[in-house]
Design an enzyme around this catalytic site. Structure first.
Site, short mmCIF file in Angstrom:
data_model
loop_
_atom_site.label_atom_id
_atom_site.label_comp_id
_atom_site.label_asym_id
_atom_site.label_seq_id
_atom_site.Cartn_x
_atom_site.Cartn_y
_atom_site.Cartn_z
N GLU A 277 -16.66 -29.78 23.58
CA GLU A 277 -15.70 -28.87 24.20
C GLU A 277 -16.40 -27.69 24.85
OE1 GLU A 277 -12.94 -25.41 24.53
OE2 GLU A 277 -14.77 -25.53 23.38
N GLU A 278 -17.47 -27.23 24.20
CA GLU A 278 -18.08 -25.96 24.62
C GLU A 278 -18.73 -26.01 26.00
OE1 GLU A 278 -17.43 -23.31 23.42
OE2 GLU A 278 -17.14 -23.41 21.27
#
Lengths: 469, 469
Positions: free
Chosen positions: A332-333
């Site tokens: 996600e990051e």
């Protein structure tokens, strides 16, 4: 266990008479929520799992050994309560920080002041000897164009627009600032800057630099420049020294590396629905984290809370009508590759995802949920509010859901995000102090109980079918 | 300041047309609340005051030099924005802890395990050499009678009923346990025990012992026995060792001292009402604290938030209709002498207190208020709820208000208490970790803004007169 069995049986009986979303909530729902909260606050596993993820594994940046260990650990734990687990392969970017960054301000008398910085995720390194240059301070990307190439060329651009403290929802303040971090290097590179320093996305004045993703966008590779975050205290310091000596020099050294993509996994586990097995409800968070802390709030909390939803339902002997699935998204990051792969595969398999809930706003005291849903669907949700009142859960509003469930929007899935109290979140976000001790056990557990309760209600009552509108 | 002046003037205009509580809230109210929150989150003084109280002065137990310094400091600060200040004399108990307490478990092989304890406030000391005795573990005061004198005489009674983790409002869990701390020594003394050890009032497992007030009630002085709290981790440890060796010995040494009463003060400051100066609205917290930490949450936060209410109104150029008074009560922790004196004097002067608001539940993210009010008064309060929605303030319920405003109840005053999120409160309550760093600046400021907003609304609309019912 006797009491729990009785309640589970009572609910099964009641649900047999339930006619999807049109039914009124019942006494059985209240009892079930009470069981969920009681179990979560006394016997649940979320805090123990978070301890392991944070203290035994640590920061889990995509492509790292720690991310792989987290994949293996969570699958092993999920297998204890899920009827099926799966590792879904996905290619993710790999970036490493290298040795600790080093930076200082040098005044015109050659005295130096060390400052706390960290490379932004995805940044290139400086040359090995570091870079030293004058500083141009700005408060927006737009301001660069006004200043122009002549003053920017050969300089370090310092983005210093703080988060707006008057925003009650701190994510709004974050949204109003994060362009500096994400696109600051791309924009400054266009005007010949040699590096960028970005004020950390933190409402508090402290010494922690906060990393996060950045992009060079369409910039030609030869114009890529190193990008670092500076702590809020040191951003104030740099601002002050610039007002005293506009010709001061700033030194930055970092040796991060951008590697090629590597294979990683989304971790999936599910309990099959007994009545509508083809209607899928998912709950998830992201398994990767930044590397400075151990990612306890972002998003270890969301990971263990999502696992806890299924564990709680299993331990309460609840037989879901629909298929309930936990999904731990990878990357996600810095890429969202896991979320995109999951949505792609769901579409390819024609899976019917009716509801997707994400927890990625920290393990703080829960206040409610924000929804990406139709007005009719919100009416159903609002009819459930009274069930949550004993637990002080009050926030049920339309708004953003979450990055990882976002790609399912095209399929008409109702999306939601847990909304914990947000005041402290950016004290820890992407920084070295996002560690296990910053998470309160009860707050984490209350979040998991609140999520479990909502998943239970969607399982019982389904969603309003918009095709009927 | 221009914008603020304009808003202040607009409100004055509107309030001139207001007919007490019957009027609808207006756009001016929304604007005023926005000004209050904006000011509180950007320019207010509360965090700076708390820094001074906590880090420069420290723990402020009644009768201590620190309590006196706090009286002088807060009066000086209040004088900067109040039209009148007053120190209201009151006699308070004085108790001192002496040298650090020391305790250990001694097993039957003479090995010893040190444990973390602290004397309860008001306890007598042990003899200088300390006491060593066998231990009787109980989970309630009632259990003592069942066990009987024969087994209790000469022993140390260990009260080990934990706070109930399933209570969502942690103050309820506290209320369900605190009899062990307050009356444990009195009850055990009746059966000839030589000391009591009480499990700390803390939902978390950690190493901090939590002090707090205790009483010997009607016990004859010769039956007074020393009372100490033990950390939750060590309570678990003692319980485990007792299950392995019921004849283990427990050693306790403490040299606290009960002194005679000494003079201290409530600190009072006010801004006179322009239209109904004889209607008094008060806002307050308690200036004393326990001695182990620096009392930042309990109740430094309430003190500085209450001061902030008046400072904010003053800085926004708001001219109150009614007299608004800040009261910093002395001796809430071990006597409530300040609160009783304040109510007594108010009655003696026939002052008409229409509303009293207390903040004494920590400097955490505010959720709303609980009220001690009539149904009609609650209807008015509920009509204001919508004004608070943008600030995520949702809790407006009947319930307890606060210890310090309690004595005003007889006068028919509407009472209220700020209700911050309570999940973390007992992690710090009365323990050495109740320190400045445990308070988040924004959460403190949001609490002050929420209090200021409620005080503003009571000032604008008054209260329903119950004599009319």
């Amino acid at each position: 266990m006797n009491k729990l069995h009785t309640i589970g049986f009572f609910i099964l009986l009641c649900s047999a008479f339930a006619k999807a979303q049109l039914v009124q909530t019942s006494q059985a729902d209240s009892l079930m929520l009470k069981s969920i909260y009681d179990y979560s606050l006394t016997e649940s596993k979320s805090y123990e799992w978070l301890d392991y993820l944070s203290n035994n594994i640590g920061g889990r940046l995509s492509g790292s050994i720690q991310a792989q260990r987290a994949v293996e650990y969570t699958e092993k734990e999920i297998a204890k309560f899920a009827s099926r687990t799966e590792l879904q392969s996905v290619m993710v970017p790999k970036w490493t920080r290298g040795t600790p960054e080093f930076a200082y301000i040098q005044l015109n008398d050659f005295s130096t002041i060390n400052v706390n910085v960290c490379a932004l995720g995805g940044s290139i390194p400086t040359r090995e000897a570091g870079i030293k240059a004058g500083v141009v301070e700005v408060t927006s990307l737009e301001q660069l164009a006004q200043i122009g190439r002549k003053e920017i060329e050969g300089k370090i651009v310092f983005y210093n627009r703080p988060m707006d403290p008057t925003k009650i929802q701190t994510f709004e303040a974050y949204g109003g600032c994060v362009d500096q971090r994400y696109s600051g290097a791309e924009e400054a590179g266009k005007y010949g800057a040699v590096g960028v320093i970005v004020r950390s996305m933190n409402l508090r004045l402290d010494d922690y630099p906060h990393t996060g993703s950045m992009s060079y966008g369409d910039l030609d590779v030869e114009n890529y420049i190193p990008a670092a975050a500076i702590s809020t205290n040191d951003a104030e310091k740099l601002h002050t020294y610039l007002s005293l000596d506009k010709n001061l020099q700033f030194f930055l050294k970092q040796d991060c590396t951008v590697w090629g993509d590597v294979e990683s996994y989304n971790v999936i586990g599910e309990i099959k629905g007994t009545k509508y097995p083809n209607e899928v409800i998912i709950v998830g968070g992201h398994l990767d984290s930044w590397d400075l802390g151990d990612g306890s709030h972002d998003d270890g909390a969301g990971v263990v809370q999502s696992m806890q939803v299924l564990e709680t339902l299993k331990k309460l002997d609840y037989q879901p009508l629909r298929t309930i699935r936990v999904v731990l998204f990878m990357n996600e990051e810095n890429g969202l590759k896991g979320a995109r792969e999951y949505a792609k595969q769901a579409k390819a398999k024609s899976e019917n995802h009716i509801f997707a809930l994400e927890s990625d706003a920290g393990g703080f005291s829960p206040r409610g949920f924000s929804f990406d849903a139709t007005e009719d669907q919100m009416k159903v949700v609002h009819s459930w509010k009274k069930l949550f009142k004993p637990y002080l859960i009050h926030y049920f509003e339309k708004g953003g859901s979450g990055a990882d469930v976002g790609p399912l929007k095209d399929s008409g899935t109702v999306l939601a995000g847990l909304r914990p109290d947000s005041q402290r979140y950016f004290d820890f976000h992407h920084a070295a102090n996002d560690t296990f001790d910053a998470v309160n056990k009860r707050e984490l557990e209350l979040g998991a109980a609140t999520m479990t309760s909502l998943i239970y209600l969607f399982d019982q009552y389904g969603v309003v079918d918009n095709s009927m509108d």
